[in-house]
Design an enzyme around this catalytic site. Structure first.
Site, short mmCIF file in Angstrom:
data_model
loop_
_atom_site.label_atom_id
_atom_site.label_comp_id
_atom_site.label_asym_id
_atom_site.label_seq_id
_atom_site.Cartn_x
_atom_site.Cartn_y
_atom_site.Cartn_z
N CYS A 103 4.80 -2.45 2.63
CA CYS A 103 4.84 -3.79 2.06
C CYS A 103 3.84 -4.86 2.04
O CYS A 103 3.05 -4.73 3.19
CB CYS A 103 6.25 -4.45 2.27
SG CYS A 103 7.64 -3.59 2.02
N ILE A 136 1.01 -1.26 -0.02
CA ILE A 136 -0.10 -0.17 0.04
C ILE A 136 0.99 1.16 -0.10
O ILE A 136 1.80 1.60 0.91
CB ILE A 136 -0.98 0.10 1.30
CG1 ILE A 136 -1.79 -1.17 1.25
CG2 ILE A 136 -1.83 1.27 1.22
CD1 ILE A 136 -2.83 -1.52 2.36
N GLU A 137 0.74 1.92 -1.25
CA GLU A 137 1.75 3.21 -1.05
C GLU A 137 0.88 4.41 -0.97
O GLU A 137 -0.36 4.54 -1.00
CB GLU A 137 2.21 3.00 -2.60
CG GLU A 137 3.18 1.87 -2.77
CD GLU A 137 3.82 1.79 -4.17
OE1 GLU A 137 3.42 2.64 -5.24
OE2 GLU A 137 4.64 0.97 -4.33
N CYS A 143 11.03 -6.14 6.32
CA CYS A 143 10.04 -7.25 6.28
C CYS A 143 10.75 -8.67 6.85
O CYS A 143 9.86 -9.53 7.62
CB CYS A 143 9.32 -7.56 4.82
SG CYS A 143 7.87 -6.23 4.75
N CYS A 159 11.88 -7.56 1.65
CA CYS A 159 12.94 -6.49 1.98
C CYS A 159 13.23 -6.72 3.54
O CYS A 159 13.13 -7.68 4.13
CB CYS A 159 12.13 -4.98 1.73
SG CYS A 159 11.14 -4.75 3.39
N GLU A 201 3.95 -7.74 2.69
CA GLU A 201 4.18 -8.85 4.00
C GLU A 201 3.77 -7.94 5.17
O GLU A 201 3.09 -8.77 6.18
CB GLU A 201 5.57 -9.10 4.24
CG GLU A 201 6.44 -10.05 2.96
CD GLU A 201 6.87 -8.82 1.95
OE1 GLU A 201 6.28 -7.87 1.80
OE2 GLU A 201 7.80 -9.33 1.27
#
Ligand code: THU
Length: 130
Positions: free
Chosen positions: A52, A42-43, A88, A85, A54
């Protein structure tokens, strides 16, 4: 891995809100008692505030009651074999053990299977903070 975890990650990826990177990611995890939680990235317009796939999945998992995580699947639309990443990996490690399996997928199925221990060797653990 049963196919349903892969399907859950793929369905989550379809819900990604990633208008800035245009890089949809989906993740799904299964608990010991068979519950499945999924999430997408979700940006937001203030880029560093996005998060992210995850992390979304872990939020659902905690709110759903937590428990032992046995398997995780992750995939990205535009990458054949995404790995979580660094942030995460640390978040996933909080709720997994080094032998928890992580399925790195493309949009057709599992590309590679690794363990959390392989993903985050020598990771910081909070045992001594408790
Ligand atoms: N992203 C994830 O959702 N998971 C990862 O493990 C790596 C990166 C997202 C964050 C951002 O929305 C987009 O991918 C591009 O970095």
């Amino acid at each position: 891995m049963s196919h349903d975890l892969f399907l859950a990650a793929r369905a989550a990826m379809a819900k990604s809100y990633s208008p800035y990177s245009k890089f949809p990611v989906g993740a799904a995890l299964r608990t010991e008692d068979g519950r499945v939680y999924s999430g997408a990235n979700i940006e937001v317009a203030s880029y560093p505030e996005g998060w992210c796939a995850e992390t979304t999945a872990l939020g659902h998992y905690v709110m759903g009651g937590g428990g032992k995580i046995t398997e995780i699947a992750v995939m990205a639309e535009k990458m054949a074999r995404i790995t979580p990443c660094g942030g995460c990996r640390q978040r996933l490690a909080e709720f997994t053990t080094p032998d928890t399996r992580l399925f790195l997928c493309d949009d057709t199925g599992v590309v590679e299977t690794v363990t959390m221990g392989e993903m985050l060797p020598l990771g910081f653990a909070g045992d001594t903070l408790k």
